[in-house]
Design a protein around this motif. Structure first.
Motif, PDB file in Angstrom:
ATOM      1  N   ALA A 280       6.685   1.192  -2.382  1.00  0.00           N
ATOM      2  CA  ALA A 280       5.590   1.405  -3.327  1.00  0.00           C
ATOM      3  C   ALA A 280       5.861   2.550  -4.297  1.00  0.00           C
ATOM      4  CB  ALA A 280       4.292   1.673  -2.565  1.00  0.00           C
ATOM      5  N   GLY A 281       6.925   3.304  -4.048  1.00  0.00           N
ATOM      6  CA  GLY A 281       7.218   4.456  -4.888  1.00  0.00           C
ATOM      7  C   GLY A 281       6.220   5.580  -4.715  1.00  0.00           C
ATOM      8  N   ARG A 282       5.687   5.708  -3.516  1.00  0.00           N
ATOM      9  CA  ARG A 282       4.693   6.741  -3.238  1.00  0.00           C
ATOM     10  C   ARG A 282       5.147   7.629  -2.092  1.00  0.00           C
ATOM     11  NH1 ARG A 282      -1.364   4.108  -3.881  1.00  0.00           N
ATOM     12  NH2 ARG A 282      -1.106   3.393  -6.026  1.00  0.00           N
ATOM     13  N   ASP A 283       4.755   8.886  -2.154  1.00  0.00           N
ATOM     14  CA  ASP A 283       5.042   9.812  -1.065  1.00  0.00           C
ATOM     15  C   ASP A 283       3.953   9.717  -0.007  1.00  0.00           C
ATOM     16  OD1 ASP A 283       7.312  10.832  -2.350  1.00  0.00           O
ATOM     17  OD2 ASP A 283       6.102  12.284  -3.473  1.00  0.00           O
ATOM     18  N   ILE A 284       4.336   9.942   1.241  1.00  0.00           N
ATOM     19  CA  ILE A 284       3.348  10.078   2.313  1.00  0.00           C
ATOM     20  C   ILE A 284       2.929  11.543   2.351  1.00  0.00           C
ATOM     21  CG2 ILE A 284       2.909   9.888   4.780  1.00  0.00           C
ATOM     22  CD1 ILE A 284       5.033   7.719   4.927  1.00  0.00           C
ATOM     23  N   PRO A 285       1.663  11.861   2.100  1.00  0.00           N
ATOM     24  CA  PRO A 285       1.238  13.271   2.147  1.00  0.00           C
ATOM     25  C   PRO A 285       1.589  13.903   3.491  1.00  0.00           C
ATOM     26  CG  PRO A 285      -0.482  11.897   1.207  1.00  0.00           C
ATOM     27  CD  PRO A 285       0.556  10.955   1.734  1.00  0.00           C
ATOM     28  N   ASP A 286       1.993  15.161   3.458  1.00  0.00           N
ATOM     29  CA  ASP A 286       2.414  15.840   4.683  1.00  0.00           C
ATOM     30  C   ASP A 286       1.362  15.752   5.779  1.00  0.00           C
ATOM     31  OD1 ASP A 286       4.845  16.549   3.640  1.00  0.00           O
ATOM     32  OD2 ASP A 286       4.262  18.598   3.123  1.00  0.00           O
TER      33      ASP A 286
ATOM     34  N   LEU B 257       7.133   1.856   9.718  1.00  0.00           N
ATOM     35  CA  LEU B 257       6.519   0.881   8.815  1.00  0.00           C
ATOM     36  C   LEU B 257       5.902   1.591   7.618  1.00  0.00           C
ATOM     37  CD1 LEU B 257       5.557  -1.987   8.120  1.00  0.00           C
ATOM     38  CD2 LEU B 257       3.652  -1.651   9.708  1.00  0.00           C
ATOM     39  N   ALA B 258       5.209   2.693   7.869  1.00  0.00           N
ATOM     40  CA  ALA B 258       4.597   3.463   6.783  1.00  0.00           C
ATOM     41  C   ALA B 258       5.661   4.005   5.837  1.00  0.00           C
ATOM     42  CB  ALA B 258       3.761   4.608   7.360  1.00  0.00           C
ATOM     43  N   GLU B 259       6.760   4.484   6.387  1.00  0.00           N
ATOM     44  CA  GLU B 259       7.836   5.025   5.554  1.00  0.00           C
ATOM     45  C   GLU B 259       8.467   3.932   4.693  1.00  0.00           C
ATOM     46  OE1 GLU B 259      10.161   6.769   8.632  1.00  0.00           O
ATOM     47  OE2 GLU B 259       9.039   8.669   8.622  1.00  0.00           O
ATOM     48  N   LEU B 260       8.623   2.740   5.260  1.00  0.00           N
ATOM     49  CA  LEU B 260       9.167   1.609   4.503  1.00  0.00           C
ATOM     50  C   LEU B 260       8.258   1.244   3.338  1.00  0.00           C
ATOM     51  CD1 LEU B 260      11.025  -0.868   4.056  1.00  0.00           C
ATOM     52  CD2 LEU B 260       9.657  -2.056   5.795  1.00  0.00           C
ATOM     53  N   VAL B 261       6.970   1.110   3.607  1.00  0.00           N
ATOM     54  CA  VAL B 261       6.021   0.722   2.565  1.00  0.00           C
ATOM     55  C   VAL B 261       5.921   1.811   1.495  1.00  0.00           C
ATOM     56  CG1 VAL B 261       3.585   0.240   2.082  1.00  0.00           C
ATOM     57  CG2 VAL B 261       4.724  -0.855   4.031  1.00  0.00           C
ATOM     58  N   ALA B 262       5.942   3.068   1.896  1.00  0.00           N
ATOM     59  CA  ALA B 262       5.873   4.162   0.923  1.00  0.00           C
ATOM     60  C   ALA B 262       7.072   4.117  -0.026  1.00  0.00           C
ATOM     61  CB  ALA B 262       5.814   5.505   1.647  1.00  0.00           C
ATOM     62  N   ARG B 263       8.266   3.895   0.518  1.00  0.00           N
ATOM     63  CA  ARG B 263       9.458   3.798  -0.343  1.00  0.00           C
ATOM     64  C   ARG B 263       9.337   2.624  -1.308  1.00  0.00           C
ATOM     65  NH1 ARG B 263      12.130   4.742   4.545  1.00  0.00           N
ATOM     66  NH2 ARG B 263      12.721   2.536   4.713  1.00  0.00           N
TER      67      ARG B 263
ATOM     68  N   ARG C  68      -0.344  -8.342  -0.339  1.00  0.00           N
ATOM     69  CA  ARG C  68      -1.226  -8.904  -1.369  1.00  0.00           C
ATOM     70  C   ARG C  68      -2.077  -7.802  -1.970  1.00  0.00           C
ATOM     71  NH1 ARG C  68      -6.558  -9.241  -2.877  1.00  0.00           N
ATOM     72  NH2 ARG C  68      -7.168  -9.561  -0.695  1.00  0.00           N
ATOM     73  N   ASP C  69      -3.078  -7.331  -1.246  1.00  0.00           N
ATOM     74  CA  ASP C  69      -3.954  -6.298  -1.792  1.00  0.00           C
ATOM     75  C   ASP C  69      -3.207  -4.981  -1.954  1.00  0.00           C
ATOM     76  OD1 ASP C  69      -6.228  -5.037  -2.737  1.00  0.00           O
ATOM     77  OD2 ASP C  69      -7.523  -5.873  -1.214  1.00  0.00           O
ATOM     78  N   GLY C  70      -2.280  -4.699  -1.047  1.00  0.00           N
ATOM     79  CA  GLY C  70      -1.493  -3.478  -1.172  1.00  0.00           C
ATOM     80  C   GLY C  70      -0.685  -3.454  -2.447  1.00  0.00           C
ATOM     81  N   GLU C  71      -0.093  -4.594  -2.796  1.00  0.00           N
ATOM     82  CA  GLU C  71       0.713  -4.648  -4.017  1.00  0.00           C
ATOM     83  C   GLU C  71      -0.158  -4.635  -5.268  1.00  0.00           C
ATOM     84  OE1 GLU C  71       4.704  -6.891  -5.644  1.00  0.00           O
ATOM     85  OE2 GLU C  71       3.104  -8.112  -4.811  1.00  0.00           O
ATOM     86  N   GLN C  72      -1.450  -4.890  -5.106  1.00  0.00           N
ATOM     87  CA  GLN C  72      -2.359  -4.805  -6.247  1.00  0.00           C
ATOM     88  C   GLN C  72      -2.734  -3.364  -6.585  1.00  0.00           C
ATOM     89  OE1 GLN C  72      -4.509  -9.017  -5.102  1.00  0.00           O
ATOM     90  NE2 GLN C  72      -5.805  -7.440  -5.994  1.00  0.00           N
ATOM     91  N   ALA C  73      -2.271  -2.415  -5.791  1.00  0.00           N
ATOM     92  CA  ALA C  73      -2.503  -1.009  -6.115  1.00  0.00           C
ATOM     93  C   ALA C  73      -1.846  -0.687  -7.455  1.00  0.00           C
ATOM     94  CB  ALA C  73      -1.927  -0.111  -5.018  1.00  0.00           C
ATOM     95  N   ALA C  74      -2.484   0.148  -8.234  1.00  0.00           N
ATOM     96  CA  ALA C  74      -1.979   0.476  -9.568  1.00  0.00           C
ATOM     97  C   ALA C  74      -0.541   0.997  -9.496  1.00  0.00           C
ATOM     98  CB  ALA C  74      -2.883   1.519 -10.221  1.00  0.00           C
ATOM     99  N   GLY C  75       0.335   0.352 -10.264  1.00  0.00           N
ATOM    100  CA  GLY C  75       1.721   0.809 -10.352  1.00  0.00           C
ATOM    101  C   GLY C  75       2.642   0.335  -9.255  1.00  0.00           C
ATOM    102  N   VAL C  76       2.154  -0.449  -8.301  1.00  0.00           N
ATOM    103  CA  VAL C  76       2.984  -0.906  -7.185  1.00  0.00           C
ATOM    104  C   VAL C  76       3.521  -2.301  -7.473  1.00  0.00           C
ATOM    105  CG1 VAL C  76       3.005  -1.550  -4.739  1.00  0.00           C
ATOM    106  CG2 VAL C  76       1.798   0.515  -5.491  1.00  0.00           C
ATOM    107  N   ALA C  77       4.818  -2.490  -7.270  1.00  0.00           N
ATOM    108  CA  ALA C  77       5.445  -3.804  -7.442  1.00  0.00           C
ATOM    109  C   ALA C  77       6.605  -3.897  -6.448  1.00  0.00           C
ATOM    110  CB  ALA C  77       5.943  -3.990  -8.869  1.00  0.00           C
ATOM    111  N   PHE C  78       6.455  -4.735  -5.443  1.00  0.00           N
ATOM    112  CA  PHE C  78       7.510  -4.911  -4.453  1.00  0.00           C
ATOM    113  C   PHE C  78       8.534  -5.932  -4.953  1.00  0.00           C
ATOM    114  CE2 PHE C  78       3.829  -4.186  -1.317  1.00  0.00           C
ATOM    115  CZ  PHE C  78       4.058  -2.815  -1.262  1.00  0.00           C
ATOM    116  N   THR C  79       9.802  -5.676  -4.680  1.00  0.00           N
ATOM    117  CA  THR C  79      10.814  -6.693  -4.934  1.00  0.00           C
ATOM    118  C   THR C  79      10.742  -7.746  -3.837  1.00  0.00           C
ATOM    119  OG1 THR C  79      12.542  -5.613  -3.630  1.00  0.00           O
ATOM    120  CG2 THR C  79      12.319  -4.934  -5.951  1.00  0.00           C
ATOM    121  N   ALA C  80      11.380  -8.896  -4.072  1.00  0.00           N
ATOM    122  CA  ALA C  80      11.398  -9.941  -3.052  1.00  0.00           C
ATOM    123  C   ALA C  80      12.043  -9.428  -1.771  1.00  0.00           C
ATOM    124  CB  ALA C  80      12.126 -11.170  -3.576  1.00  0.00           C
TER     125      ALA C  80
END
Length: 375
Positions: free
Chosen positions: A267-273, A259-265, A12-24
């Motif tokens: 969300a289209g975001r990289d996990i900072p090193d 889990l973090a890697e799944l959400v990053a993919r 919910r709030d995570g997907e409200q991040a600017a530019g984030v849109a999860f598919t079903a």
């Protein structure tokens, strides 16, 4: 210390991040991984957004996951009906409670806000739903009004409340004071959830302060994604509670990185090193002093064992490396050389890494060593 319970709002709030849109499909996979990680409750969306959102939530509900599903709502019976159609068992009703938000968003006085909230809450209870009430912008609300809200809704049969630092205006000290004072003056059987935003980089610290003050639930998102600068990061809150506060939590640490890697993919975001706990270099060491200490006793530079997270220490060969790092690299390549050659290799390593501005691979160190041995 008490058990820490998690209500994760990545969906919910995570997907409200600017530019984030999860598919079903991504939402389903994230929900399954949250449940597998031991998250007790997930806020899975906003049914009032429309049919697509409802369909995605219904698909999650149909999985029968061992995790309660919560839908976000305004104080509206129409929103509650949408949540019912989505198949969730719990609803969250958000109420603006600061003077500026009540006036600007609703054009309402405090008494009117209470009436709106009670109508929606009682309607949801009549429909057999579990209800939590969220105090949006609670950190800028009048304290006496917050207490009035909690006590009034408790008389209607509601025990769960969310304290939201919506604009990240608290620091840990003020949040601790507000939460502890609220709990001290409200019915003892209420459950309080802490929802913090990260505009000043304090979301995790504020959340932990609220839990230490007596709240039982932490509202988090994976990697802290969310509105503006984001929310309290699930992985940071869970691991800090376990290691710094010596508390308990049902979330499995070894599930946090995948889990973090799944959400990053999704969300289209990289996990900072260097992202704490889950970044590629979260347990990386280059400094010769650090590597030497780790080789003698890992506790010298280890606040927690990375194996708990399914990770391990990484030794980086760079400008600040020492002899211990060179020896370790050569051991990995199956090479034994004299101390004089190690000194030569160390000088070359530092010079090369400084010129390139990135680390040197252990195989290259091995090639250099073979060159020296052939002389």
């Amino acid at each position: 210390m008490r058990d820490l319970r998690i209500c994760d709002t990545t969906l919910r709030d995570g997907e409200q991040a600017a530019g984030v849109a999860f598919t079903a499909a991504e939402k389903l996979e994230i929900a399954k991984c949250l449940a597998a990680a031991g998250v007790e409750q997930a806020e899975v969306g906003i049914p009032a957004m429309g049919d697509d959102e409802c369909r995605a939530i219904r698909r999650i509900a149909a999985l029968g996951l061992p995790m309660r599903l919560l839908a976000w709502n305004r104080a509206s019976c129409t929103d509650i009906d949408a949540s019912l159609s989505a198949g969730v068992d719990s609803v969250h009703i958000a109420l603006p409670v600061s003077p500026i938000q009540m006036r600007a968003k609703l054009g309402a006085r405090p008494a009117q806000v209470i009436d709106m909230g009670k109508r929606a809450a009682c309607y949801a209870l009549e429909k057999g739903l579990a209800v939590s009430i969220g105090f949006e912008d609670a950190s800028r609300a009048d304290f006496a009004f917050l207490r009035e809200l909690v006590c009034g809704f408790r008389k209607e049969g509601i025990r769960r409340f969310r304290y939201a630092d919506t604009l990240s205006v608290h620091h840990p000290g003020t949040l601790y004071s507000r939460v502890s004072a609220l709990l001290a003056t409200c019915p003892p059987d209420i459950e309080l959830e802490i929802h913090c935003h990260n505009d000043f980089g304090l979301a995790a610290a504020n959340t932990l302060a609220g839990i230490e003050a007596g709240a039982g639930w932490a509202s988090t998102t994976v990697l802290g994604i969310g509105e503006r600068a984001g929310n309290a990061a699930l992985e940071e809150v869970v691991m800090a509670w376990k290691h710094l506060y010596r508390g308990e939590c049902a979330v499995c640490p070894d599930k946090l990185k995948p889990l973090a890697e799944l959400v990053a993919r999704a969300a289209g975001r990289d996990i900072p090193d260097a992202r704490p706990l889950v970044g590629r270099l979260a347990f990386a060491h280059e400094s010769g002093i650090h590597v030497n200490g780790l080789m003698k006793d890992r506790r010298t530079y280890q606040a927690l064992d990375p194996s708990e997270l399914g990770a391990d220490h990484v030794i980086v060969l760079g400008k600040h490396s020492g002899r211990s790092s060179v020896r370790l690299a050569l051991d990995g390549e199956g090479l034994k050389v004299s101390e004089g050659i190690i000194e030569t290799l160390l000088e070359r390593l530092r010079r090369t890494a400084g010129e390139r501005k990135y680390p040197v691979d252990s195989r290259e160190i091995g090639e250099w060593a073979k060159e020296e041995l052939a002389k």
